[in-house]
Design an enzyme around this catalytic site. Structure first.
Site, PDB file in Angstrom:
ATOM      1  CG  HIS A 202      51.935  33.722  19.595  1.00 26.98           C
ATOM      2  ND1 HIS A 202      50.925  34.596  19.932  1.00 26.98           N
ATOM      3  CD2 HIS A 202      52.208  33.012  20.724  1.00 26.98           C
ATOM      4  CE1 HIS A 202      50.630  34.444  21.217  1.00 26.98           C
ATOM      5  NE2 HIS A 202      51.388  33.486  21.720  1.00 26.98           N
TER       6      HIS A 202
ATOM      7  CB  SER B 198      53.114  27.281 -12.752  1.00 27.53           C
ATOM      8  OG  SER B 198      53.221  28.402 -13.595  1.00 27.53           O
TER       9      SER B 198
ATOM     10  CE1 TYR C 247       8.171  22.960   3.754  1.00 26.85           C
ATOM     11  CE2 TYR C 247       6.586  24.342   2.601  1.00 26.85           C
ATOM     12  CZ  TYR C 247       7.781  23.640   2.616  1.00 26.85           C
ATOM     13  OH  TYR C 247       8.582  23.635   1.506  1.00 26.85           O
TER      14      TYR C 247
ATOM     15  CD  GLN D 142      10.466  25.103  -2.441  1.00 29.34           C
ATOM     16  OE1 GLN D 142       9.465  24.405  -2.316  1.00 29.34           O
ATOM     17  NE2 GLN D 142      10.803  25.657  -3.580  1.00 29.34           N
TER      18      GLN D 142
ATOM     19  CE  LYS E 254      14.120  19.773  -0.361  1.00 32.52           C
ATOM     20  NZ  LYS E 254      13.477  20.405   0.809  1.00 32.52           N
TER      21      LYS E 254
HETATM   22  N1  ARG Z   1       9.190  20.548  -2.094  1.00 31.13           N
HETATM   23  C1  ARG Z   1       8.858  21.027  -0.800  1.00 31.13           C
HETATM   24  C2  ARG Z   1      10.138  21.215  -0.002  1.00 31.13           C
HETATM   25  O1  ARG Z   1      11.149  20.912  -0.509  1.00 31.13           O
HETATM   26  C3  ARG Z   1       7.990  20.024  -0.159  1.00 31.13           C
HETATM   27  C4  ARG Z   1       7.002  20.570   0.812  1.00 31.13           C
HETATM   28  C5  ARG Z   1       6.080  21.504   0.175  1.00 31.13           C
HETATM   29  N2  ARG Z   1       4.948  21.762   0.991  1.00 31.13           N
HETATM   30  C6  ARG Z   1       4.149  22.787   0.694  1.00 31.13           C
HETATM   31  N3  ARG Z   1       3.141  22.930   1.438  1.00 31.13           N
HETATM   32  N4  ARG Z   1       4.400  23.587  -0.295  1.00 31.13           N
HETATM   33  O2  ARG Z   1      10.159  21.685   1.112  1.00 31.13           O
END
Ligand code: ARG
Length: 519
Positions: free
Chosen positions: A158, A279, A319, A324, A327
């Site tokens: 606490h 500072s 997909y 995408q 990332k």
């Molecule tokens: N540059 C895409 C990604 O980062 C690769 C896959 C794209 N595939 C597609 N059908 N547009 O995910």
């Protein structure tokens, strides 16, 4: 028709605005090594299965090896107008060899299986780096001298002083926590370590692929067989983000302690000068900025996890371009987590604890009141609840007098008045924070013996994780070296099937079918 690799069906090209909105070449820079390795493995397999003529495979391997050298020299740059790493490399191969030959590379494959395979290969490296950085930090935490077993700190619950602990106890606690992060990273590694290559767009293919061969050339532990799952799955990647977020959270908790404890009000620890800044106006300031940023940046990794979960949750199988966006934030989370792990290890090495101050705070905050209760149980036969009451009454009476447990004369007098006399010398002993720390001999407790036992267990775990790290790095290294070796020999004219079979015999074996590996 446009001159895009996919241009046959289109009368008009995309606008610059659309290109800039959709391209991934900026984030794909990190995937070049994986994409090239993957291209080489794919072409070796296509040649071995006679899916493309041997002379084309040989020429494409030569072109890919030239690109590899360019990449090694840091000279392979991705052109944004080619959208992503996959189109860039295919286009480079076609520009080198012409469409007649280079145009064979993308047979029986799609960017959908490619991109997931690339990300898996990159994540494997990241997980290994994160395990390694965690182990370095854990080793730092475990390297304390014997004195730290009795260097006193207040333990808090606490945010109030609770019971005395030691610097060694505190350090082993964080080490114990971080080794769980290592286990989580290993789990995430295992899920990332499944090859999606050969799943093609979503449905597999009519070409006679050898998915096990490409998986082994890429050092994978398993093939993720189901084509639709393999191209759709992002859970392996979100699991990685979860491991980074939890790891960052754990580091943040340590950072919070350091920020608080380095302030004047606690004065329990001093951060090394090299990890603090001053500072612009207040000359006296020494701000623990590394610890503050460690705490603050846990927001980035937590944010990434939420972003990924949200990104993926509405994507039907197969997909979609939503994916995408797996990332950019993840890359940021990776950089944040790895840089934090490394800097925290350096800072930990230089932390200076003030155990005299730790003892004082324990005395001043009645941290050993529990010891009196325990004494009344074991020496006077009181039920614990009764002993708790007596000790609580002593604390209350001392507070009213403006005194603490240091005043053993007053304590003895008050206890006698409560009908539970204890000698002053005994009180001086049981109220001493060192006595408490030493006497908590239960497994996992604060006693030097208990802490040493835990330190031994944690060190054994570090060694086991270290062996796994070495073996896994070796496995990837072997697969990479052998794949390039086969490609070079074949590019220079060696017979494809014979050369590849000889190399394949030396490749690390798969661990087993993905669905059958341990949960
Ligand atoms: N540059 C895409 C990604 O980062 C690769 C896959 C794209 N595939 C597609 N059908 N547009 O995910």
């Amino acid at each position: 028709m446009t001159d895009k690799l996919w241009g046959g069906r289109f009368d008009e090209d995309i606008t610059t605005e659309v290109l800039e909105y959709t391209l991934t070449t900026d984030v794909d820079v990190r995937l070049v090594f994986a994409d090239l390795w993957q291209d080489i493995a794919h072409v070796l397999m296509l040649g071995r299965r006679n899916i493309i003529p041997e002379q084309h495979a040989r020429a494409i391997l030569g072109a890919l090896l030239r690109l590899w050298e360019l990449h090694e020299r840091g000279e392979l740059t991705l052109r944004p107008e080619l959208e992503d790493v996959h189109f860039n490399i295919e286009q480079m191969v076609i520009e080198d060899l012409g469409r007649e030959t280079g145009g064979h590379m993308h047979t029986a494959r799609s960017r959908n299986d490619q991109v997931s395979t690339d990300a898996r290969m990159y994540l494997r490296r990241v997980h290994l780096d994160a395990v390694s950085a965690n182990l370095a930090l854990v080793e730092e935490l475990l390297s304390f001298p014997e004195e730290d077993l009795l260097a006193i700190l207040p333990g808090y619950t606490h945010s109030q002083a609770a019971q005395p602990v030691s610097v060694g106890f505190w350090k082993t606690a964080h080490a114990s926590m971080l080794l769980r992060d290592v286990r989580r990273l290993r789990g995430a590694y295992e899920r990332a370590d499944e090859s999606a290559l050969g799943a093609c767009a979503l449905a597999g293919t009519s070409f006679p692929l050898d998915r096990e061969l490409t998986a082994r050339l890429l050092g994978f532990g398993a093939v993720l067989s189901h084509a639709l799952d393999a191209t759709s799955a992002r859970d392996y990647l979100i699991e990685g983000a979860a491991a980074f977020a939890l790891g960052s959270n754990n580091l943040s908790r340590m950072a919070e302690e350091i920020v608080l404890w380095s302030g004047h009000e606690y004065s329990l620890v001093e951060v090394p000068d090299a990890y603090a800044t001053g500072s612009s106006i207040m000359p006296q300031k020494k701000n623990p900025v590394v610890a503050e940023l460690t705490r603050g940046r846990a927001g980035r990794t937590a944010g990434t996890l939420v972003q990924l979960l949200t990104m993926a949750k509405g994507v039907t199988l197969g997909y979609s371009c939503d994916l995408q966006d797996d990332k950019p934030f993840l890359w940021n989370a990776i950089d944040t987590y790895l840089s934090t792990l490394r800097i925290v290890a350096g800072q930990t090495r230089g932390l200076r604890f003030d155990s005299k101050r730790g003892e004082d705070l324990c005395w001043d905050n009645f941290s050993t009141a529990t010891e009196l209760a325990n004494h009344l149980v074991s020496e006077h036969g009181l039920p614990f609840r009764e002993a708790h009451h007596v000790s609580g009454s002593l604390v209350s009476a001392l507070i009213k007098r403006g005194s603490t447990l240091r005043d053993t004369a007053a304590s003895a007098e008050i206890l006698a008045g409560l009908g539970h006399p204890v000698e002053e010398a005994v009180l001086a002993h049981i109220f001493d924070p060192r006595t408490a720390v030493t006497s908590y001999t239960s497994p996992g407790g604060t006693s030097p013996r208990s802490v040493e036992a835990v330190r031994g267990e944690l060190r054994a775990a570090v060694r086991e994780h270290g062996r796994w790290l070495e073996e896994t790095r070796q496995r990837l290294e072997t697969a990479h070296t052998l794949t390039l070796q086969a490609a070079r020999q074949i590019a220079e004219g060696a017979e494809l099937a014979k050369t590849l079979d000889a190399v394949a015999a030396e490749l690390p074996a798969l661990h087993g079918s993905a669905a059958l590996t341990t949960p």
